[in-house]
Design a protein around this motif. Structure first.
Motif: not given
Length: 593
Positions: A320-330, A332-347
């Motif tokens: 639910e937490r919106v932070q940063g943007r999705v890369p254009k390759s995926r 683009g647009g606003s991103a929730t934390l779970i869309e960032h690969y380093d966060v996905r790595r931790m989860l």
């Protein structure tokens, strides 16, 4: 949705698929069915989620209070504990002869994870009671069992273990509490510290199991005996009488588990606390280890439960937490934390490790069932060897990993994780005690290398490694999983080499003890990684087969394959790196500090 929906699905996978409900094949459990077990798990998840979990954060904030010698637990704790007792949950794994439900240990362990994840501070109370039940059932005389056991099994009365004193922590050989014979009982004088749930308002009586010395006792461990000391005296008909001479002197102020009263108890401030000998004089430490070994496995489960709760909270926040943007390759647009690969790595790291740890802990519990109830002596002895081997690993490895997983949950939250209002920091604070409980994790590692591996020169471990190697071969036979099989096979080879080093160092009459201390923790870490990877290798084979058979739960099995890949390819290499530390000369530890 209950916070236990996700682990319930995984618990079912372990029981149904990895263990194939093998405990139910034992004569003791022939009247049980998987459907009954499933109903038990479902209801436990409901009670844990609806009744216990909502009190967790409030209990942390309120803590416990000592007023006039009485300990008041946080609001709602007494009512939640009574609901637990009235539901028959306290005795689900206990012998029906003593009022228990007689369910397999593997089921009791699965349910234990739910209580610990819901509210660790409250769940510590029945955890200690279960240990007291085990010690009294095995070592108490018939009179003591008749007077105390059923009330302990039901949870109407709670139990504690009293070992530690100001001068006696891990070294119990210097215990000073005295027990003086007085007719049919004894009078105890002394002080015990760090007594979990040593005084509280959730039950009408507390049964303390206390280590103490008789007047003519020898020095050291051989002079310690075990005594049952009730908070309130009990007559031959089981009726409660006057308050015994045991009192809560103070409450400890702790990093976490604020809702759990950790007490300093004074015995015999007046005429002496009346107690009763449990088992043989001078055998108290051996008798108490019945309680401690049962508790060690449960503390490993405790770590898994708290870490699971931390993971679920981090996952929900990341969605639910919106932070940063999705890369254009995926896109683009606003991103929730779970869309960032380093966060996905931790989860993914959190989830995958939890699944591996859970599978190993429940495998160990199923071996307990076999050790207790298998028809052949050979099967019981083989299972007990594995229980002995797994116990220090489940306790130490699970709790070390739990602290790291809870820390990652704080990291996923970012700055909000460091703010107490979100509640995620509580899981880290609570989890931190588990590597210390019931013998620190360093002591568990020493137990592994100096007792478990020495007594049979690694025969039990090698037997397990044969099964791990067979799993690696099965993975290698599947083109899609072959790389995972090679990594697991290399882990087996590393562990066998490490075992050789342990046995070589142990043979050094002059420096063997110090050398084993230096490598004990790396050895346990290596074995823990390999055994957990084994479980995820087995899970991968089952998940792959289910997908090939067109199983409808494709999302679960795809996620299971992702967890297995993470454990085998990203996490196991970290464990394998411990071999270099094991092979290194221990002389470094003689360096000045």
């Amino acid at each position: 949705m209950s916070p236990y929906a996700a682990p319930l699905r995984d618990i079912r996978f372990v029981l149904d698929t990895l263990l194939e409900h093998r405990s139910l094949a034992l004569p003791q459990y022939q009247d049980l069915s998987p459907d009954v077990i499933d109903a038990v798990l479902e209801e436990a998840g409901r009670v844990a989620g609806d009744v216990w979990a909502p009190l967790n954060q409030d209990g942390d904030r309120h803590g416990c209070r000592l007023e006039g010698g009485e300990v008041l637990t946080p609001p709602g704790f007494a009512e939640a504990y009574r609901a637990f007792v009235e539901g028959g949950w306290n005795g689900i794994g206990s012998d029906p002869e003593h009022g228990g439900q007689g369910l397999p240990e593997v089921v009791a362990s699965a349910v234990q994870e739910m209580w610990q994840g819901a509210n660790m501070a409250l769940a510590l109370c029945p955890l200690l009671t279960a240990g007291a039940v085990e010690a009294l059932a095995q070592h108490g005389d018939e009179a003591l069992k008749a007077r105390y056991l059923k009330k302990l099994v039901s949870g109407e009365w709670t139990g504690t273990m009293n070992l530690t004193e100001p001068q006696a922590g891990s070294d119990l050989s210097v215990v000073r509490t005295r027990a003086v014979p007085d007719g049919a009982h004894y009078r105890l004088h002394g002080q015990k510290i760090f007594i979990t749930w040593g005084e509280h308002d959730c039950a009408e009586n507390i049964v303390h199991l206390v280590l103490a010395r008789l007047p003519d006792a020898a020095e050291g461990n051989q002079g310690i005996s075990l005594f049952l000391v009730p908070k309130r005296l009990v007559d031959a008909q089981g009726r409660l009488g006057e308050r015994n001479d045991v009192n809560c002197v103070s409450l400890e102020h702790k990093l976490g588990i604020h809702g759990s009263p950790t007490c300093m108890l004074g015995f015999g401030e007046r005429d002496g606390a009346i107690g009763y000998l449990v088992g043989e004089p001078g055998r108290g430490l051996a008798h108490m280890f019945t309680m401690m070994n049962a508790a060690r496995h449960k503390v490993g489960i405790q770590g898994i439960g708290v870490a699971e709760r931390a993971y679920q909270q981090a996952l929900a926040y990341a969605r639910e937490r919106v932070q940063g943007r999705v890369p254009k390759s995926r896109g683009g647009g606003s991103a929730t934390l779970i869309e960032h690969y380093d966060v996905r790595r931790m989860l993914l790291s959190m989830r995958a490790r939890l699944e591996a740890l859970r599978a190993l802990a429940l495998l160990s519990a199923s071996e307990m069932d076999i050790a207790r109830h298998a028809e052949s002596t050979e099967a019981r002895e083989r299972a007990q060897q594995r229980v002995d081997l797994y116990t220090p690993i489940v306790k130490a490895f699970s709790t070390d990993q739990a602290v790291d997983i809870a820390s990652l949950a704080v990291q996923v939250h970012g700055g909000m994780g460091y703010i107490e209002e979100t509640g995620v920091a509580q899981h880290l604070r609570d989890a931190r005690i588990a590597p210390i409980y019931e013998g620190t994790n360093g002591i568990q590692a020493l137990d592994l290398v100096t007792r478990k591996l020495q007594r049979d020169r690694g025969a039990a471990l090698n037997s397990v490694l044969d099964e791990v190697a067979a799993c690696a071969a099965s993975l290698a036979d599947d083109p899609e999983l072959a790389a995972w099989g090679r990594v697991l096979r290399d882990g087996v080879d590393d562990t066998r080499r490490a075992l050789e080093v342990v046995l070589e160092r142990a043979a050094d009459a002059e420096k063997g003890h110090d050398a084993l201390q230096a490598l004990a923790t790396p050895m346990l870490d290596l074995v823990g990684h390999v055994l957990c990877a084994w479980q995820m290798g087995r899970a991968a084979l089952r998940a792959r087969a289910a997908l090939q058979d067109g199983h409808e739960d494709t999302a679960f099995y795809r996620a299971k394959l992702a967890s297995a890949e993470f454990v085998l390819c990203h996490w196991l290499p970290r464990g394998r790196a411990q071999l270099a530390a094991i092979e290194a000369a221990p002389a470094l530890f003689d360096a000045p500090l």
